[in-house]
Design a protein around this motif. Structure first.
Motif, PDB file in Angstrom:
ATOM      1  N   ASP A  47       1.226  -1.187   0.043  1.00 46.46           N
ATOM      2  CA  ASP A  47      -0.450   0.532   0.152  1.00 46.46           C
ATOM      3  C   ASP A  47       0.958   1.070   0.025  1.00 46.46           C
ATOM      4  O   ASP A  47       1.670   1.000  -0.307  1.00 46.46           O
ATOM      5  CB  ASP A  47      -0.982   0.367   1.478  1.00 46.46           C
ATOM      6  N   THR A  48       0.178   2.286   0.131  1.00 44.68           N
ATOM      7  CA  THR A  48       1.374   3.649   0.365  1.00 44.68           C
ATOM      8  C   THR A  48       1.611   3.863   1.981  1.00 44.68           C
ATOM      9  O   THR A  48       2.229   5.113   1.248  1.00 44.68           O
ATOM     10  CB  THR A  48      -0.229   4.933  -0.037  1.00 44.68           C
ATOM     11  N   THR A  49       2.380   2.693   2.550  1.00 42.24           N
ATOM     12  CA  THR A  49       3.264   3.041   3.494  1.00 42.24           C
ATOM     13  C   THR A  49       4.323   3.692   3.487  1.00 42.24           C
ATOM     14  O   THR A  49       5.199   4.735   4.407  1.00 42.24           O
ATOM     15  CB  THR A  49       3.261   2.432   4.441  1.00 42.24           C
ATOM     16  N   LEU A  50       4.736   2.942   2.217  1.00 35.68           N
ATOM     17  CA  LEU A  50       6.881   4.317   2.164  1.00 35.68           C
ATOM     18  C   LEU A  50       6.650   5.571   1.412  1.00 35.68           C
ATOM     19  O   LEU A  50       6.832   6.605   2.378  1.00 35.68           O
ATOM     20  CB  LEU A  50       7.192   3.294   0.823  1.00 35.68           C
ATOM     21  N   ASP A  51       5.383   5.916   0.671  1.00 40.10           N
ATOM     22  CA  ASP A  51       5.171   7.486   0.724  1.00 40.10           C
ATOM     23  C   ASP A  51       4.632   8.324   2.101  1.00 40.10           C
ATOM     24  O   ASP A  51       4.978   9.518   2.394  1.00 40.10           O
ATOM     25  CB  ASP A  51       3.805   7.788   0.047  1.00 40.10           C
ATOM     26  N   ALA A  52       4.105   7.729   2.726  1.00 38.40           N
ATOM     27  CA  ALA A  52       3.080   8.850   4.110  1.00 38.40           C
ATOM     28  C   ALA A  52       4.523   8.676   5.185  1.00 38.40           C
ATOM     29  O   ALA A  52       4.560   9.515   5.612  1.00 38.40           O
ATOM     30  CB  ALA A  52       2.643   7.590   4.608  1.00 38.40           C
ATOM     31  N   LEU A  53       5.589   7.327   4.487  1.00 32.41           N
ATOM     32  CA  LEU A  53       6.815   7.490   5.630  1.00 32.41           C
ATOM     33  C   LEU A  53       8.122   8.893   5.235  1.00 32.41           C
ATOM     34  O   LEU A  53       8.517   9.570   5.567  1.00 32.41           O
ATOM     35  CB  LEU A  53       7.802   6.247   5.514  1.00 32.41           C
ATOM     36  N   LYS A  54       8.018   8.697   3.610  1.00 33.65           N
ATOM     37  CA  LYS A  54       8.649  10.104   3.287  1.00 33.65           C
ATOM     38  C   LYS A  54       8.278  11.111   3.310  1.00 33.65           C
ATOM     39  O   LYS A  54       8.514  12.023   3.578  1.00 33.65           O
ATOM     40  CB  LYS A  54       8.480   9.361   1.533  1.00 33.65           C
ATOM     41  N   LYS A  55       7.124  11.184   3.772  1.00 33.94           N
ATOM     42  CA  LYS A  55       5.862  12.832   4.074  1.00 33.94           C
ATOM     43  C   LYS A  55       6.929  13.167   5.156  1.00 33.94           C
ATOM     44  O   LYS A  55       7.051  14.005   6.008  1.00 33.94           O
ATOM     45  CB  LYS A  55       4.898  12.623   4.306  1.00 33.94           C
ATOM     46  N   GLN A  56       6.244  12.088   6.259  1.00 37.86           N
ATOM     47  CA  GLN A  56       7.251  12.588   7.522  1.00 37.86           C
ATOM     48  C   GLN A  56       8.365  12.139   8.120  1.00 37.86           C
ATOM     49  O   GLN A  56       9.515  13.094   8.361  1.00 37.86           O
ATOM     50  CB  GLN A  56       6.508  11.129   8.413  1.00 37.86           C
ATOM     51  N   GLN A  57       9.395  11.976   7.171  1.00 36.63           N
ATOM     52  CA  GLN A  57      10.731  11.939   6.530  1.00 36.63           C
ATOM     53  C   GLN A  57      11.381  13.759   6.301  1.00 36.63           C
ATOM     54  O   GLN A  57      12.168  13.920   6.899  1.00 36.63           O
ATOM     55  CB  GLN A  57      11.179  11.354   5.695  1.00 36.63           C
ATOM     56  N   SER A  58      10.635  14.346   5.791  1.00 36.35           N
ATOM     57  CA  SER A  58      10.274  15.936   5.495  1.00 36.35           C
ATOM     58  C   SER A  58       9.866  16.261   7.009  1.00 36.35           C
ATOM     59  O   SER A  58      10.736  17.682   7.045  1.00 36.35           O
ATOM     60  CB  SER A  58       9.899  16.605   4.713  1.00 36.35           C
ATOM     61  N   VAL A  59      10.038  16.424   7.768  1.00 33.48           N
ATOM     62  CA  VAL A  59       9.493  16.755   9.392  1.00 33.48           C
ATOM     63  C   VAL A  59      10.460  16.303  10.240  1.00 33.48           C
ATOM     64  O   VAL A  59      10.294  16.427  11.542  1.00 33.48           O
ATOM     65  CB  VAL A  59       8.186  16.322   9.239  1.00 33.48           C
ATOM     66  N   ARG A  60      11.152  15.397  10.088  1.00 33.87           N
ATOM     67  CA  ARG A  60      11.972  14.423  11.416  1.00 33.87           C
ATOM     68  C   ARG A  60      12.662  13.564  11.244  1.00 33.87           C
ATOM     69  O   ARG A  60      12.766  13.882   9.807  1.00 33.87           O
ATOM     70  CB  ARG A  60      10.605  13.824  12.053  1.00 33.87           C
ATOM     71  N   ASP A  61      14.112  13.768  12.135  1.00 28.64           N
ATOM     72  CA  ASP A  61      15.493  12.906  11.828  1.00 28.64           C
ATOM     73  C   ASP A  61      14.501  10.927  11.565  1.00 28.64           C
ATOM     74  O   ASP A  61      14.172  10.666  12.878  1.00 28.64           O
ATOM     75  CB  ASP A  61      16.122  13.706  12.438  1.00 28.64           C
ATOM     76  N   LEU A  62      14.690  10.851  10.270  1.00 26.62           N
ATOM     77  CA  LEU A  62      13.798   9.432  10.137  1.00 26.62           C
ATOM     78  C   LEU A  62      14.325   9.113   8.638  1.00 26.62           C
ATOM     79  O   LEU A  62      14.852   9.329   7.798  1.00 26.62           O
ATOM     80  CB  LEU A  62      12.928   9.837   9.419  1.00 26.62           C
ATOM     81  N   GLU A  63      15.043   7.724   8.896  1.00 26.30           N
ATOM     82  CA  GLU A  63      15.826   6.673   8.073  1.00 26.30           C
ATOM     83  C   GLU A  63      14.315   5.963   7.161  1.00 26.30           C
ATOM     84  O   GLU A  63      14.442   5.503   8.756  1.00 26.30           O
ATOM     85  CB  GLU A  63      17.193   6.369   8.510  1.00 26.30           C
ATOM     86  N   ILE A  64      14.413   5.388   6.316  1.00 24.12           N
ATOM     87  CA  ILE A  64      14.041   4.627   5.914  1.00 24.12           C
ATOM     88  C   ILE A  64      14.583   3.582   5.110  1.00 24.12           C
ATOM     89  O   ILE A  64      15.270   3.641   4.150  1.00 24.12           O
ATOM     90  CB  ILE A  64      12.474   5.165   4.680  1.00 24.12           C
ATOM     91  N   ILE A  65      14.238   2.374   5.520  1.00 23.01           N
ATOM     92  CA  ILE A  65      14.821   1.013   4.475  1.00 23.01           C
ATOM     93  C   ILE A  65      13.953   0.507   3.835  1.00 23.01           C
ATOM     94  O   ILE A  65      12.871   0.227   5.012  1.00 23.01           O
ATOM     95  CB  ILE A  65      14.952   0.113   6.303  1.00 23.01           C
ATOM     96  N   GLU A  66      14.051   0.068   2.967  1.00 22.83           N
ATOM     97  CA  GLU A  66      13.034  -0.480   1.958  1.00 22.83           C
ATOM     98  C   GLU A  66      13.566  -1.652   1.739  1.00 22.83           C
ATOM     99  O   GLU A  66      14.206  -1.622   0.920  1.00 22.83           O
ATOM    100  CB  GLU A  66      12.501   1.205   1.127  1.00 22.83           C
TER     101      GLU A  66
END
Ligand code: UDP
Ligand code: MG
Length: 310
Positions: A47-66
């Motif tokens: 689903d769109t989990t990755l997009d939602a995480l990317k959106k969160q990445q713009s406002v906080r210190d976040l690394e996404i492992i896909e």
């Protein structure tokens, strides 16, 4: 200032992402004495989990492992720990079943000198009767077979120091029963009690088959008693058979041949036959796991690591 990284696995959690972060912000804003960052694992969501995480990445210190596909929660946590580099790690679910407000207490315990802080569910009334009883049996079976004792009703939600993470990283087994791995490494541990709330959004990812495999993984990963015990069962049955054989022979010698016996013979054949099948099956469980381990496949495959652009 101590750095804390919160490791969160996400699998088809598009509905949970924003709620998760808004709840966690409420808690973290009060904890000014720590520097927080996140490692979020997108465990092959469709689903769109990755997009939602990317959106969160713009406002906080976040690394996404896909991940390249769904590898399961245990692999996702492993990837998080492999990429961790802060002072303190916190592992939690994305569905808010691990209440963020416990974080502050966990960190206090770490400050006090504990190296691992776990969370014990004191109230499982929200879980189904089935899940509660099977969980109870599982802990009983696991702890009576195994060399390590995993505490009852403790999930993956926990805080630990970087040293503990270092040690966990050295355990590269493919059958990743994290609860066992966490316990196996040891260190000074304390627990805090909480009552587990229901999932905020979405559905549980556990089916009955998944839970069963998880339980078998848990027991076989930390105990070889289930296959060793057959030697002793065999010995006991052999002794009983010998005694019974002597009884039959003596009886035949004294009272002559007695033909009826169809029922008892059939019962014995069926009983011993099924015992043999069970024991072969158990050996199969272990051989299957040995087979998976010797292939030394990686525990997960990363498609891309999305670092925060700074
Ligand atoms: N999860 C995952 N990969 C999976 C299944 C689950 O990363 O294959 C994550 C899920 O997104 C959630 C956590 O693991 O953050 C716990 O999952 P769930 O709530 O379904 O488990 P439960 O709380 O019912 O035990
Ligand atoms: Mg859950």
């Amino acid at each position: 200032m101590k750095t804390v990284t919160i490791i969160v696995p996400f699998y088809n959690e598009e509905e949970s992402v924003d709620i998760f972060f808004s709840h966690i912000d409420e808690t973290l804003n009060d904890l000014t004495e720590f520097n927080f960052s996140f490692i979020c694992i997108d465990d092959g969501s469709s689903d769109t989990t990755l997009d939602a995480l990317k959106k969160q990445q713009s406002v906080r210190d976040l690394e996404i492992i896909e991940f390249s596909r769904n590898f399961g929660k245990e692999s996702a946590i492993t990837a998080g720990l492999d990429n961790f580099s802060a002072d303190i790690a916190i592992i939690m679910d994305s569905d808010l079943q691990d209440p963020p407000k416990l974080i502050s207490e966990m960190l206090q315990q770490i400050q006090k000198g504990y190296e691992v802080v776990t969370a014990t569910r004191t109230d499982r009334s929200k879980d189904s009767y089935f899940k509660r009883t099977t969980a109870k049996w599982f802990y009983k079976a696991h702890n009576s077979f195994s060399e390590i004792q995993i505490p009852e009703n403790v999930g993956d939600f926990r805080a630990m120091t970087s040293q503990v993470v270092q040690e966990i990283r050295r355990l590269r087994e493919n059958n990743r029963f994290m609860k066992g791995i966490f316990t196996w490494v040891g260190f000074k541990t304390t627990t805090i009690n909480y009552s587990r709330p229901e999932r905020e959004k979405g559905e549980t990812k556990w089916s009955i088959t998944k839970l069963w495999n998880f339980a078998v993984d848990g027991i076989t990963s930390f105990s070889s008693l289930p296959i060793k015990i057959w030697t002793y069962i065999g010995v006991v049955i052999a002794i009983i058979s010998l005694i019974y054989a002597l009884v039959i022979i003596t009886r035949t010698l004294i009272f002559g041949i007695d033909v009826p016996g169809y029922a008892s013979i059939l019962v014995f054949i069926l009983f011993l036959g099924s015992l043999q099948l069970i024991s072969i099956g158990l050996i199969g469980e272990y051989i299957g796991r040995i087979y998976m381990e010797v292939k030394e496949r990686p525990i997960y495959v990363v498609k891309r690591i999305h670092k925060k652009e700074s």
